[in-house]
Design a protein around this motif. Sequence first.
Motif, PDB file in Angstrom:
ATOM      1  N   PHE A 285      -2.636  59.602  67.164  1.00  0.00           N
ATOM      2  CA  PHE A 285      -2.762  58.215  67.598  1.00  0.00           C
ATOM      3  C   PHE A 285      -2.119  57.308  66.545  1.00  0.00           C
ATOM      4  N   PHE A 286      -0.859  56.930  66.799  1.00  0.00           N
ATOM      5  CA  PHE A 286      -0.180  56.003  65.903  1.00  0.00           C
ATOM      6  C   PHE A 286       0.835  55.182  66.691  1.00  0.00           C
ATOM      7  N   ALA A 287       1.330  54.112  66.089  1.00  0.00           N
ATOM      8  CA  ALA A 287       2.217  53.173  66.782  1.00  0.00           C
ATOM      9  C   ALA A 287       3.478  53.858  67.295  1.00  0.00           C
ATOM     10  N   GLY A 288       3.899  53.466  68.513  1.00  0.00           N
ATOM     11  CA  GLY A 288       5.110  54.006  69.102  1.00  0.00           C
ATOM     12  C   GLY A 288       4.873  55.128  70.088  1.00  0.00           C
ATOM     13  N   VAL A 289       3.621  55.609  70.156  1.00  0.00           N
ATOM     14  CA  VAL A 289       3.284  56.753  71.004  1.00  0.00           C
ATOM     15  C   VAL A 289       2.795  56.279  72.374  1.00  0.00           C
ATOM     16  N   ASN A 290       3.100  57.057  73.425  1.00  0.00           N
ATOM     17  CA  ASN A 290       2.561  56.813  74.762  1.00  0.00           C
ATOM     18  C   ASN A 290       1.441  57.807  75.050  1.00  0.00           C
ATOM     19  N   PHE A 291       0.411  57.351  75.756  1.00  0.00           N
ATOM     20  CA  PHE A 291      -0.686  58.243  76.130  1.00  0.00           C
ATOM     21  C   PHE A 291      -1.207  57.871  77.512  1.00  0.00           C
ATOM     22  N   HIS A 304       1.097  52.365  75.942  1.00  0.00           N
ATOM     23  CA  HIS A 304       1.920  52.441  74.730  1.00  0.00           C
ATOM     24  C   HIS A 304       1.149  51.836  73.564  1.00  0.00           C
ATOM     25  N   ILE A 305       1.168  52.494  72.410  1.00  0.00           N
ATOM     26  CA  ILE A 305       0.442  52.014  71.220  1.00  0.00           C
ATOM     27  C   ILE A 305       1.354  51.115  70.393  1.00  0.00           C
ATOM     28  N   LYS A 306       0.952  49.868  70.211  1.00  0.00           N
ATOM     29  CA  LYS A 306       1.712  48.907  69.417  1.00  0.00           C
ATOM     30  C   LYS A 306       1.276  48.907  67.954  1.00  0.00           C
ATOM     31  N   HIS A 307      -0.002  49.160  67.733  1.00  0.00           N
ATOM     32  CA  HIS A 307      -0.557  49.105  66.372  1.00  0.00           C
ATOM     33  C   HIS A 307      -1.788  49.985  66.312  1.00  0.00           C
ATOM     34  N   SER A 308      -1.893  50.798  65.285  1.00  0.00           N
ATOM     35  CA  SER A 308      -3.075  51.648  65.134  1.00  0.00           C
ATOM     36  C   SER A 308      -3.677  51.469  63.748  1.00  0.00           C
ATOM     37  N   THR A 309      -5.004  51.617  63.675  1.00  0.00           N
ATOM     38  CA  THR A 309      -5.722  51.542  62.406  1.00  0.00           C
ATOM     39  C   THR A 309      -6.620  52.761  62.278  1.00  0.00           C
ATOM     40  N   HIS A 310      -6.448  53.489  61.189  1.00  0.00           N
ATOM     41  CA  HIS A 310      -7.321  54.618  60.858  1.00  0.00           C
ATOM     42  C   HIS A 310      -8.155  54.187  59.658  1.00  0.00           C
ATOM     43  N   ASP A 311      -9.447  54.044  59.873  1.00  0.00           N
ATOM     44  CA  ASP A 311     -10.357  53.583  58.825  1.00  0.00           C
ATOM     45  C   ASP A 311     -11.297  54.717  58.459  1.00  0.00           C
ATOM     46  N   ILE A 312     -11.126  55.277  57.262  1.00  0.00           N
ATOM     47  CA  ILE A 312     -11.910  56.423  56.820  1.00  0.00           C
ATOM     48  C   ILE A 312     -12.855  55.962  55.722  1.00  0.00           C
ATOM     49  N   SER A 313     -14.137  55.990  56.038  1.00  0.00           N
ATOM     50  CA  SER A 313     -15.150  55.504  55.096  1.00  0.00           C
ATOM     51  C   SER A 313     -16.127  56.614  54.752  1.00  0.00           C
ATOM     52  N   ALA A 314     -17.192  56.222  54.074  1.00  0.00           N
ATOM     53  CA  ALA A 314     -18.204  57.201  53.672  1.00  0.00           C
ATOM     54  C   ALA A 314     -18.945  57.758  54.884  1.00  0.00           C
ATOM     55  N   ASP A 315     -18.905  57.041  56.000  1.00  0.00           N
ATOM     56  CA  ASP A 315     -19.674  57.443  57.172  1.00  0.00           C
ATOM     57  C   ASP A 315     -18.848  58.082  58.289  1.00  0.00           C
ATOM     58  N   ALA A 316     -17.619  57.627  58.480  1.00  0.00           N
ATOM     59  CA  ALA A 316     -16.884  58.109  59.647  1.00  0.00           C
ATOM     60  C   ALA A 316     -15.389  57.832  59.538  1.00  0.00           C
ATOM     61  N   TRP A 317     -14.653  58.439  60.448  1.00  0.00           N
ATOM     62  CA  TRP A 317     -13.225  58.204  60.620  1.00  0.00           C
ATOM     63  C   TRP A 317     -13.078  57.417  61.918  1.00  0.00           C
ATOM     64  N   THR A 318     -12.839  56.118  61.808  1.00  0.00           N
ATOM     65  CA  THR A 318     -12.750  55.239  62.970  1.00  0.00           C
ATOM     66  C   THR A 318     -11.290  54.940  63.295  1.00  0.00           C
ATOM     67  N   ILE A 319     -10.947  55.059  64.568  1.00  0.00           N
ATOM     68  CA  ILE A 319      -9.570  54.794  64.999  1.00  0.00           C
ATOM     69  C   ILE A 319      -9.552  53.705  66.060  1.00  0.00           C
ATOM     70  N   THR A 320      -8.787  52.664  65.825  1.00  0.00           N
ATOM     71  CA  THR A 320      -8.636  51.579  66.793  1.00  0.00           C
ATOM     72  C   THR A 320      -7.149  51.323  67.016  1.00  0.00           C
ATOM     73  N   GLY A 321      -6.824  50.652  68.133  1.00  0.00           N
ATOM     74  CA  GLY A 321      -5.409  50.361  68.391  1.00  0.00           C
ATOM     75  C   GLY A 321      -5.199  49.233  69.355  1.00  0.00           C
ATOM     76  N   ASP A 322      -4.020  48.597  69.250  1.00  0.00           N
ATOM     77  CA  ASP A 322      -3.575  47.591  70.220  1.00  0.00           C
ATOM     78  C   ASP A 322      -2.637  48.306  71.187  1.00  0.00           C
TER      79      ASP A 322
END
Length: 326
Positions: A285-291, A304-322
């Motif tokens: 899941f990253f920018a430029g990909v179709n799903f 189509h993914i325009k922007h993706s955010t991978h946020d890896i913290s002490a609790d979880a790996w969260t993925i969001t996207g536009d």
Amino acid sequence: MPTAKQVKIELKYNNHDVSKDFSKYLQSITYDDYEEEQSDELVVRLRDNEKLFQNDWYPQKGAKLSCRVSNKGTKEVLNCGTFTIDEISSNFSNSGDVMEIKALAATINSPVRTSNTRFFEKTTLNKIAQYFGNIYGFKVAGEQGNVYINRVNQTQESDLAFLKRISKLYGYIFKITDGLLTFTSTGSLTDTDVLFTVGKNDFSNVSLSDTGAKVYKACSVKYFNAKTKKLCTYTASRDKGTDTLKLNLKCASKEDAKLKAEANLKAGSKAVKGSITLEKTNTKFFAGVNFQLNDVGILSGKYHIKHSTHDISADAWTITGDIEKC
């Protein structure tokens, strides 16, 4: 979502592996991947109660930072790439000191963002990019971007902003990452196959907005006809839409007007846009990909993914996207 104990984080500082040294202090990592408009970004947050990073281990601006993230026990890897440290922030409090290291895509440096004035004549998008590549040391890859340009002016505009503007004008996006500049037409991006499918069990939230009423039916661009010595209009049209987008652009020929009209019509024809938060980790899941997005009723389909955010913290790996519907 996987916990931090299931996540393997590899960090390199100036090509030296610091994963083990940093692991005990690592609070979180955020990786933002953009298809266009701005540089990819990596933010590393470190607990600094032992005051190492504010003294002997203080990071240097301009140093290179690389990051790879994976789930332990799997072969899936998210390669974030190589970045240049751009900003260092420190927060000191009774609850503990924290340092935040912000790094940008390696080749997006300050000179690229300095305003300049120049012009280019009888050239192509690729050749203009190569001109800047020779200055800043990045390579231009791919066959796309060979669109002919009679003349284009850069007036008190940064080289990065200038490249973005003229690329968008002709229906292309470009991206610089790890010393490589690639051109891709906006049409070919949305035409490529889907890489994966996301359904009800894969996302925790999807927010979509259908703006079909604002989709343009046509785009008109004026150009000067050298033979008749008159100002003419070229109009690109499509089956759907409600209005005509009229642009006041300088075009050297009918062919030039056609390219710009068709490119801007496509750019203004994205009806469904929104955001998504994934329930499961997805290293693809990253920018430029179709799903393929399912289980959202009539709005289900290819996105189509325009922007993706991978946020890896002490609790979880969260993925969001536009995202936007193809």
